[in-house]
Enzyme design. Structure first.
Site, PDB file in Angstrom:
ATOM      1  N   LYS A   9      56.690 108.565  67.726  1.00 51.18           N
ATOM      2  CA  LYS A   9      57.755 107.616  67.322  1.00 51.18           C
ATOM      3  C   LYS A   9      58.882 107.896  68.166  1.00 51.18           C
ATOM      4  O   LYS A   9      58.729 108.570  69.243  1.00 51.18           O
ATOM      5  CB  LYS A   9      58.271 108.222  65.930  1.00 51.18           C
ATOM      6  CG  LYS A   9      57.264 107.911  64.774  1.00 51.18           C
ATOM      7  CD  LYS A   9      57.853 108.321  63.522  1.00 51.18           C
ATOM      8  CE  LYS A   9      56.836 107.937  62.281  1.00 51.18           C
ATOM      9  NZ  LYS A   9      57.609 108.227  61.087  1.00 51.18           N
ATOM     10  N   TYR A  49      54.989  99.220  58.359  1.00 48.84           N
ATOM     11  CA  TYR A  49      55.579  99.455  57.244  1.00 48.84           C
ATOM     12  C   TYR A  49      55.753  98.740  56.036  1.00 48.84           C
ATOM     13  O   TYR A  49      56.505  98.853  55.063  1.00 48.84           O
ATOM     14  CB  TYR A  49      56.750 100.153  57.571  1.00 48.84           C
ATOM     15  CG  TYR A  49      56.882 101.512  58.303  1.00 48.84           C
ATOM     16  CD1 TYR A  49      56.140 102.584  57.942  1.00 48.84           C
ATOM     17  CD2 TYR A  49      57.669 101.805  59.631  1.00 48.84           C
ATOM     18  CE1 TYR A  49      55.964 103.806  58.593  1.00 48.84           C
ATOM     19  CE2 TYR A  49      57.454 102.884  60.355  1.00 48.84           C
ATOM     20  CZ  TYR A  49      56.732 104.077  59.859  1.00 48.84           C
ATOM     21  OH  TYR A  49      56.591 105.058  60.313  1.00 48.84           O
ATOM     22  N   ASN A 112      60.682 112.271  62.144  1.00 50.10           N
ATOM     23  CA  ASN A 112      59.740 113.024  61.820  1.00 50.10           C
ATOM     24  C   ASN A 112      58.763 112.867  62.963  1.00 50.10           C
ATOM     25  O   ASN A 112      57.419 113.357  62.865  1.00 50.10           O
ATOM     26  CB  ASN A 112      59.196 112.977  60.694  1.00 50.10           C
ATOM     27  CG  ASN A 112      58.498 111.650  60.063  1.00 50.10           C
ATOM     28  OD1 ASN A 112      58.547 110.676  60.959  1.00 50.10           O
ATOM     29  ND2 ASN A 112      58.204 111.527  58.979  1.00 50.10           N
ATOM     30  N   HIS A 115      53.742 109.422  63.583  1.00 52.05           N
ATOM     31  CA  HIS A 115      52.994 108.701  62.417  1.00 52.05           C
ATOM     32  C   HIS A 115      51.587 108.837  62.572  1.00 52.05           C
ATOM     33  O   HIS A 115      50.899 109.022  63.425  1.00 52.05           O
ATOM     34  CB  HIS A 115      53.346 107.318  62.594  1.00 52.05           C
ATOM     35  CG  HIS A 115      52.561 106.251  61.521  1.00 52.05           C
ATOM     36  ND1 HIS A 115      52.781 106.278  60.204  1.00 52.05           N
ATOM     37  CD2 HIS A 115      51.031 105.882  61.756  1.00 52.05           C
ATOM     38  CE1 HIS A 115      51.685 105.511  59.661  1.00 52.05           C
ATOM     39  NE2 HIS A 115      50.878 105.218  60.401  1.00 52.05           N
ATOM     40  N   GLU A 126      46.112  99.650  60.472  1.00 51.77           N
ATOM     41  CA  GLU A 126      47.186 100.023  61.519  1.00 51.77           C
ATOM     42  C   GLU A 126      46.666  99.990  62.852  1.00 51.77           C
ATOM     43  O   GLU A 126      47.096  99.472  63.815  1.00 51.77           O
ATOM     44  CB  GLU A 126      47.938 101.404  61.132  1.00 51.77           C
ATOM     45  CG  GLU A 126      48.613 101.340  59.896  1.00 51.77           C
ATOM     46  CD  GLU A 126      48.917 102.771  59.642  1.00 51.77           C
ATOM     47  OE1 GLU A 126      48.455 103.877  60.022  1.00 51.77           O
ATOM     48  OE2 GLU A 126      49.248 102.842  58.452  1.00 51.77           O
TER      49      GLU A 126
END
Ligand code: DAT
Ligand code: MG
Length: 149
Positions: A9, A49, A112, A115, A126
């Site tokens: 990310k 998302y 975080n 992904h 995805e």
């Protein structure tokens, strides 16, 4: 063999963790079959998302994930989907165990670092958002006969 989807990310890219993430996957014996650096626009972020639309963290999540370049990867190996999820750790880095990527490098749930797809359905969905058929490389790492029995 399974192929899973993993993405470093924007915070992971900014903090210099692309190499660290790739190293961990390689050291585990997994094989990268596609890799791409890009910046997501809002539409692509919404598609990725979609399951979180309407939640209170949805807008901040879209803002974060579109805020800078990401590195998307297709990662192949036996049980790659659950294996990579385990290597990534719990969603909130505060709950993630040391030894996981989030548990070693993160603190806030909204930062975080990586992904990873959570099921074969998500992985397929995805991967299709980020990659075309021609983006994948078919090869075997020379050490695979020593990784698998
Ligand atoms: P994961 O990324 O572990 O698959 P998820 O799919 O439930 O977790 O959520 C997607 C992302 O949304 C997650 O990486 C960080 C953010 N997020 C999830 N739950 C959150 C929460 N309770 N508060 C803030 N951000 C959250
Ligand atoms: Mg998820």
């Amino acid at each position: 063999m399974e192929t899973t989807f993993l993405m470093v990310k924007p915070d992971g890219v900014q903090r210099g963790f692309i190499g660290e993430v790739v190293s961990r996957l390689e050291e585990r014996g997994l094989r990268m079959t596609a890799m791409k650096m890009m910046q997501l626009d809002r539409e692509a972020a919404k598609e990725h998302y979609a399951e979180h639309e309407g939640k209170d963290f949805y807008e901040p999540l879209l803002k974060y994930i579109t805020s800078g370049p990401v590195v998307a990867m297709a990662v192949k190996g036996n049980s790659a989907i659950s294996l990579v999820r385990d290597m990534v750790g719990e969603t909130d880095p505060k709950d993630a165990k040391p030894g996981t990527i989030r548990g070693d490098f993160g603190i806030d749930v909204g930062r975080n670092i990586v992904h990873a797809a959570d099921s074969s359905e998500s992985a397929e969905r995805e991967l299709d958002i980020f990659f075309n058929g021609s983006d994948y490389q078919e090869y075997k790492r020379v050490e695979e006969s020593w990784v698998y029995e």
